[in-house]
Design a protein around this motif. Structure first.
Motif, PDB file in Angstrom:
ATOM      1  N   ILE A 165       0.829  -0.909  -0.213  1.00  0.00           N
ATOM      2  CA  ILE A 165       0.750   0.575   0.137  1.00  0.00           C
ATOM      3  C   ILE A 165       0.803   1.075   0.279  1.00  0.00           C
ATOM      4  O   ILE A 165       1.708   1.358   0.582  1.00  0.00           O
ATOM      5  CB  ILE A 165      -0.863  -0.297   1.526  1.00  0.00           C
ATOM      6  CG1 ILE A 165      -1.917  -1.615   1.241  1.00  0.00           C
ATOM      7  CG2 ILE A 165      -1.602   1.292   0.560  1.00  0.00           C
ATOM      8  CD1 ILE A 165      -2.594  -1.565   2.375  1.00  0.00           C
ATOM      9  N   ARG A 166       0.832   2.103  -0.990  1.00  0.00           N
ATOM     10  CA  ARG A 166       1.499   3.267  -0.823  1.00  0.00           C
ATOM     11  C   ARG A 166       0.632   4.449  -0.875  1.00  0.00           C
ATOM     12  O   ARG A 166      -0.432   4.456  -1.528  1.00  0.00           O
ATOM     13  CB  ARG A 166       2.024   3.061  -2.460  1.00  0.00           C
ATOM     14  CG  ARG A 166       3.583   2.168  -2.309  1.00  0.00           C
ATOM     15  CD  ARG A 166       3.861   2.399  -3.709  1.00  0.00           C
ATOM     16  NE  ARG A 166       3.005   2.960  -5.225  1.00  0.00           N
ATOM     17  CZ  ARG A 166       2.374   2.042  -6.029  1.00  0.00           C
ATOM     18  NH1 ARG A 166       2.163   0.355  -5.640  1.00  0.00           N
ATOM     19  NH2 ARG A 166       1.821   2.014  -6.622  1.00  0.00           N
ATOM     20  N   GLU A 167       1.468   5.432   0.043  1.00  0.00           N
ATOM     21  CA  GLU A 167       0.294   6.922  -0.384  1.00  0.00           C
ATOM     22  C   GLU A 167       0.107   7.656  -2.065  1.00  0.00           C
ATOM     23  O   GLU A 167      -0.489   8.759  -2.258  1.00  0.00           O
ATOM     24  CB  GLU A 167       1.184   8.116   0.447  1.00  0.00           C
ATOM     25  CG  GLU A 167       1.543   7.618   1.927  1.00  0.00           C
ATOM     26  CD  GLU A 167       2.197   8.329   2.401  1.00  0.00           C
ATOM     27  OE1 GLU A 167       1.733   9.682   2.419  1.00  0.00           O
ATOM     28  OE2 GLU A 167       2.541   8.202   4.074  1.00  0.00           O
ATOM     29  N   MET A 204      -1.438   6.111  -4.130  1.00  0.00           N
ATOM     30  CA  MET A 204      -2.553   4.598  -4.880  1.00  0.00           C
ATOM     31  C   MET A 204      -4.241   5.662  -4.264  1.00  0.00           C
ATOM     32  O   MET A 204      -3.872   6.799  -3.591  1.00  0.00           O
ATOM     33  CB  MET A 204      -2.268   3.324  -4.132  1.00  0.00           C
ATOM     34  CG  MET A 204      -1.645   2.630  -4.461  1.00  0.00           C
ATOM     35  SD  MET A 204      -1.442   1.097  -3.351  1.00  0.00           S
ATOM     36  CE  MET A 204      -2.748  -0.076  -3.371  1.00  0.00           C
ATOM     37  N   TRP A 233      -8.000   5.246  -4.662  1.00  0.00           N
ATOM     38  CA  TRP A 233      -8.912   3.973  -3.439  1.00  0.00           C
ATOM     39  C   TRP A 233      -9.316   2.602  -3.910  1.00  0.00           C
ATOM     40  O   TRP A 233      -9.521   1.980  -3.659  1.00  0.00           O
ATOM     41  CB  TRP A 233      -9.744   4.853  -2.836  1.00  0.00           C
ATOM     42  CG  TRP A 233     -11.315   5.230  -3.929  1.00  0.00           C
ATOM     43  CD1 TRP A 233     -11.022   6.615  -5.056  1.00  0.00           C
ATOM     44  CD2 TRP A 233     -11.678   4.619  -4.508  1.00  0.00           C
ATOM     45  NE1 TRP A 233     -11.958   7.414  -5.774  1.00  0.00           N
ATOM     46  CE2 TRP A 233     -12.492   5.566  -6.040  1.00  0.00           C
ATOM     47  CE3 TRP A 233     -12.656   3.553  -4.446  1.00  0.00           C
ATOM     48  CZ2 TRP A 233     -13.960   5.743  -6.873  1.00  0.00           C
ATOM     49  CZ3 TRP A 233     -13.995   3.568  -5.699  1.00  0.00           C
ATOM     50  CH2 TRP A 233     -14.122   3.944  -6.388  1.00  0.00           C
ATOM     51  N   ARG A 234      -9.216   2.800  -5.302  1.00  0.00           N
ATOM     52  CA  ARG A 234     -10.131   2.068  -5.697  1.00  0.00           C
ATOM     53  C   ARG A 234      -9.049   0.385  -5.534  1.00  0.00           C
ATOM     54  O   ARG A 234      -9.765  -0.329  -5.629  1.00  0.00           O
ATOM     55  CB  ARG A 234     -10.115   2.027  -7.882  1.00  0.00           C
ATOM     56  CG  ARG A 234     -11.217   3.242  -8.055  1.00  0.00           C
ATOM     57  CD  ARG A 234     -10.911   3.143  -9.498  1.00  0.00           C
ATOM     58  NE  ARG A 234     -11.306   4.634  -9.503  1.00  0.00           N
ATOM     59  CZ  ARG A 234     -12.632   5.087  -9.733  1.00  0.00           C
ATOM     60  NH1 ARG A 234     -13.751   4.280  -9.925  1.00  0.00           N
ATOM     61  NH2 ARG A 234     -12.881   6.145  -9.591  1.00  0.00           N
ATOM     62  N   MET A 253      -7.590  -0.046  -3.054  1.00  0.00           N
ATOM     63  CA  MET A 253      -6.871  -0.078  -1.399  1.00  0.00           C
ATOM     64  C   MET A 253      -7.545  -1.423  -0.850  1.00  0.00           C
ATOM     65  O   MET A 253      -8.506  -1.665  -1.804  1.00  0.00           O
ATOM     66  CB  MET A 253      -7.156   0.592  -0.975  1.00  0.00           C
ATOM     67  CG  MET A 253      -6.022   1.820  -1.024  1.00  0.00           C
ATOM     68  SD  MET A 253      -5.599   3.198  -0.091  1.00  0.00           S
ATOM     69  CE  MET A 253      -5.485   3.852  -0.643  1.00  0.00           C
ATOM     70  N   PRO A 254      -7.069  -3.025  -0.862  1.00  0.00           N
ATOM     71  CA  PRO A 254      -7.561  -3.135   0.109  1.00  0.00           C
ATOM     72  C   PRO A 254      -8.826  -2.693   1.036  1.00  0.00           C
ATOM     73  O   PRO A 254      -8.745  -1.920   1.651  1.00  0.00           O
ATOM     74  CB  PRO A 254      -6.959  -4.287   0.366  1.00  0.00           C
ATOM     75  CG  PRO A 254      -5.798  -3.571   1.171  1.00  0.00           C
ATOM     76  CD  PRO A 254      -5.411  -2.554   0.035  1.00  0.00           C
ATOM     77  N   GLN A 255      -9.897  -3.328   1.067  1.00  0.00           N
ATOM     78  CA  GLN A 255     -11.729  -3.007   1.784  1.00  0.00           C
ATOM     79  C   GLN A 255     -11.607  -3.218   2.729  1.00  0.00           C
ATOM     80  O   GLN A 255     -10.662  -3.834   3.534  1.00  0.00           O
ATOM     81  CB  GLN A 255     -12.873  -3.448   1.268  1.00  0.00           C
ATOM     82  CG  GLN A 255     -13.095  -5.265   1.427  1.00  0.00           C
ATOM     83  CD  GLN A 255     -14.515  -6.021   1.019  1.00  0.00           C
ATOM     84  OE1 GLN A 255     -14.834  -5.766   0.262  1.00  0.00           O
ATOM     85  NE2 GLN A 255     -14.428  -6.481   1.751  1.00  0.00           N
ATOM     86  N   GLY A 256     -12.437  -1.955   3.743  1.00  0.00           N
ATOM     87  CA  GLY A 256     -12.238  -2.136   5.214  1.00  0.00           C
ATOM     88  C   GLY A 256     -10.987  -1.323   5.871  1.00  0.00           C
ATOM     89  O   GLY A 256     -10.465  -1.709   6.820  1.00  0.00           O
ATOM     90  N   GLY A 257      -9.843  -1.158   4.792  1.00  0.00           N
ATOM     91  CA  GLY A 257      -8.290  -1.150   5.838  1.00  0.00           C
ATOM     92  C   GLY A 257      -7.453  -1.801   5.981  1.00  0.00           C
ATOM     93  O   GLY A 257      -6.492  -2.014   6.161  1.00  0.00           O
ATOM     94  N   HIS A 258      -8.615  -3.176   5.213  1.00  0.00           N
ATOM     95  CA  HIS A 258      -7.725  -4.236   5.581  1.00  0.00           C
ATOM     96  C   HIS A 258      -6.242  -4.518   5.529  1.00  0.00           C
ATOM     97  O   HIS A 258      -6.075  -4.293   4.350  1.00  0.00           O
ATOM     98  CB  HIS A 258      -8.622  -5.985   4.753  1.00  0.00           C
ATOM     99  CG  HIS A 258      -9.960  -6.222   5.560  1.00  0.00           C
ATOM    100  ND1 HIS A 258     -10.757  -5.312   6.516  1.00  0.00           N
ATOM    101  CD2 HIS A 258     -11.005  -7.121   4.938  1.00  0.00           C
ATOM    102  CE1 HIS A 258     -11.353  -5.137   6.285  1.00  0.00           C
ATOM    103  NE2 HIS A 258     -12.263  -6.408   5.516  1.00  0.00           N
ATOM    104  N   ILE A 259      -5.820  -4.898   5.834  1.00  0.00           N
ATOM    105  CA  ILE A 259      -3.848  -5.506   5.834  1.00  0.00           C
ATOM    106  C   ILE A 259      -3.843  -6.448   5.515  1.00  0.00           C
ATOM    107  O   ILE A 259      -4.404  -7.618   6.344  1.00  0.00           O
ATOM    108  CB  ILE A 259      -2.999  -5.008   6.726  1.00  0.00           C
ATOM    109  CG1 ILE A 259      -3.160  -4.127   7.257  1.00  0.00           C
ATOM    110  CG2 ILE A 259      -1.728  -5.270   6.183  1.00  0.00           C
ATOM    111  CD1 ILE A 259      -2.700  -3.400   8.287  1.00  0.00           C
ATOM    112  N   ILE A 260      -3.776  -7.240   3.900  1.00  0.00           N
ATOM    113  CA  ILE A 260      -4.220  -8.371   4.024  1.00  0.00           C
ATOM    114  C   ILE A 260      -2.585  -9.381   3.828  1.00  0.00           C
ATOM    115  O   ILE A 260      -2.566 -10.347   2.806  1.00  0.00           O
ATOM    116  CB  ILE A 260      -5.030  -8.621   2.843  1.00  0.00           C
ATOM    117  CG1 ILE A 260      -4.464  -7.893   1.239  1.00  0.00           C
ATOM    118  CG2 ILE A 260      -6.125  -8.780   2.790  1.00  0.00           C
ATOM    119  CD1 ILE A 260      -4.553  -8.408   0.359  1.00  0.00           C
TER     120      ILE A 260
END
Lengths: 101, 393
Positions: free
Chosen positions: A9-11, A13, A15-16, A18-25
């Motif tokens: 995840i980069r700054e 990126m 919103w499309r 990014m993983p939903q809900g802020g999950h760190i997958i």
């Protein structure tokens, strides 16, 4: 060995992407994030006073004191958040504590 | 063959929950939703469902347990009312922001104080910005139907948002009505097996949920959440079409009752729509072109569709069973009128706040609203935009 990463995840990126809900997958991605910018106080390593006793190294909660071949190096300021524990623990007053500019 | 039965709204919801057979139900009893976990815990005790029932000590814990369970990958449901929903408030935002498709029955009841256990919409209206989808139900049949559809809407891969199914405390929750139930297998087939995209229990794919989100990322996550709400608009209709094939019962964003040629109309939610339909019929007998829109989907708000549906009216009353104390009309009024600014500028709109704390809403009162509208339609003049209906002046 670095594990293969599923997502960085980069700054820059959208919103499309990014993983939903802020999950760190993905595990092991803390290296992507610099937490040192919280700092209001900054430790200063006084190399000439340092006896390399390494008491500072185990107390650092951010692993911000790198050690190579049994000797400490200068602080990792990307991750030091300026808590000052190393300053407290140093028996030789080899770490100064100054206000962050 | 559909099963004909007579059930209260709460029983209908509990039966739907039994047929859905969720993995986890965590609930705390509060009037008038108490019966939902009460009936459901009997199904659990009788071994009629495979659900893990978590008896918690408060609604804050109920929603927390639901969040934990849903994050673990379990299909999770609960029910609450009034202060219970208010106590869940901070967890509601977390459920929605973590994109957990929890489904909850909200049995609408007034918020304190003064303490009042009767029906109005101040509880769910208070939660309107929490990121939950909100469906509203006129009667027991709609409560049952909406709960089953809610599972599919919530869990859709393009949505992944929690859904509350709202119906009126005591009026709908406790009144027994004839109802058509689906067979257990048909409900099971309709809702399908829950296959979560992410699960905390999936040890082969470790994941962290609910982390700290600094300014560099929080906004993007909220934007994605808003997009999911937009997607829900499409999914709600898709699920409704599929449900119609199964049952013959049609659902949309709202129901238009005698609106085609209507000149005056009201926009209303939940059980009062039934009373208002009776009044529309009476007016139609007198040759008066009255219509009604009963809003089913309040979140996401059908901005364009609702605005356009009101464009051919001369005057419309938007009726709120909750006050927002904005001095600018109730929450439904402000949003409907905002939609009308784009799509129905020539239609005059007035706000009525009615029925707070379970105050009866009688046909003659609704009749008074239509008479006010007819007067506005005749003169083109609005004497009073913001009104209270049924309060002692």
């Amino acid at each position: 060995m670095t594990k293969e990463r599923k997502m960085n995840i980069r700054e820059d990126m959208s919103w499309r992407d990014m993983p939903q809900g802020g999950h760190i997958i993905d595990a092991g991605n803390a290296e992507d994030f610099k937490t040192g910018d919280w700092r209001s106080m900054r430790p200063v390593w006084l190399q000439d006073k340092c006896k390399q006793c390494l008491l500072c190294w185990p107390v650092c909660p951010d692993m911000a004191i790198p050690v190579e071949e049994g000797k400490r190096k200068d602080f990792d300021f990307d991750h030091c958040k300026g808590c000052g524990i190393c300053v407290e623990v140093c028996p030789f007053k080899a770490i100064d504590f100054v206000e962050e500019e | 063959m559909a099963i004909k039965d007579k059930l209260s709204g709460n029983e209908a919801i509990a039966v739907a929950m039994r047929q859905i057979d969720p993995d986890v139900v965590a609930a705390f009893p509060i009037t008038p939703s108490t019966e939902v976990p009460q009936y459901f815990s009997q199904f659990v005790a009788n071994g009629q469902v495979h659900t893990e029932f978590v008896a918690v000590e408060s609604e804050h814990s109920a929603m927390s347990a639901c969040i934990g369970a849903e994050a673990a990958g379990a299909r999770t449901m609960t029910a609450t009312s009034s202060q219970g929903l208010a106590l869940m408030w901070e967890m509601l935002y977390i459920a929605a922001s973590m994109r957990l498709p929890i489904v909850m029955a909200v049995i609408n009841r007034a918020l304190s104080g003064p303490i009042n256990i009767h029906n109005d919409h101040s509880d769910s209206m208070g939660a309107r910005d929490s990121g939950w989808i909100q469906l509203y139900c006129e009667n027991n049949q709609e409560a049952y139907d909406n709960l089953i559809q809610a599972i599919r809407i919530a869990e859709h891969k393009d949505v992944q948002l929690p859904v509350m199914v709202c119906y009126d405390g005591f009026i709908t929750s406790h009144a027994v009505e004839n109802i058509e139930l689906l067979e257990d297998e048909k409900v099971k087939e309709f809702v399908g097996e829950y296959k979560p995209q992410y699960s905390l229990l999936d040890k082969d794919h470790p994941i962290s949920m609910g982390p700290l989100d600094m300014p560099a990322y929080y906004f993007e996550h909220k934007r994605a959440q808003a997009e999911a709400m937009k997607n829900a608009k499409r999914v709600i209709l898709e699920v409704a079409q599929e449900f119609e094939k199964l049952t013959g019962r049609k659902y949309g964003y709202f129901e238009e009752y005698k609106m085609e040629d209507a000149e005056v109309g009201i926009v209303i939610m939940n059980s009062t729509a039934g009373t208002a339909k009776f009044v529309v019929n009476e007016l139609r007998k007198q040759g008066i072109k009255a219509g009604l829109i009963k809003l089913r989907v309040f979140r996401p708000f059908p901005f364009e569709e609702l605005g356009k549906a009101l464009s051919h009216l001369k005057a419309v009353a938007i009726m709120d069973k909750a006050d927002s104390f904005s001095t600018a009309g109730g929450p439904l009024f402000t949003e409907v009128r905002s939609a009308m600014f784009d799509y129905a500028r020539d239609t005059k709109a007035v706000s009525y706040i009615y029925g707070l704390g379970g105050r009866d809403v009688r046909p003659d009162e609704i009749m008074k609203v239509y008479q006010d509208l007819l007067e506005i339609a005749r003169t083109g003049q609005v004497k009073s935009t913001f009104n209270y209906l049924g309060v002692r002046e």
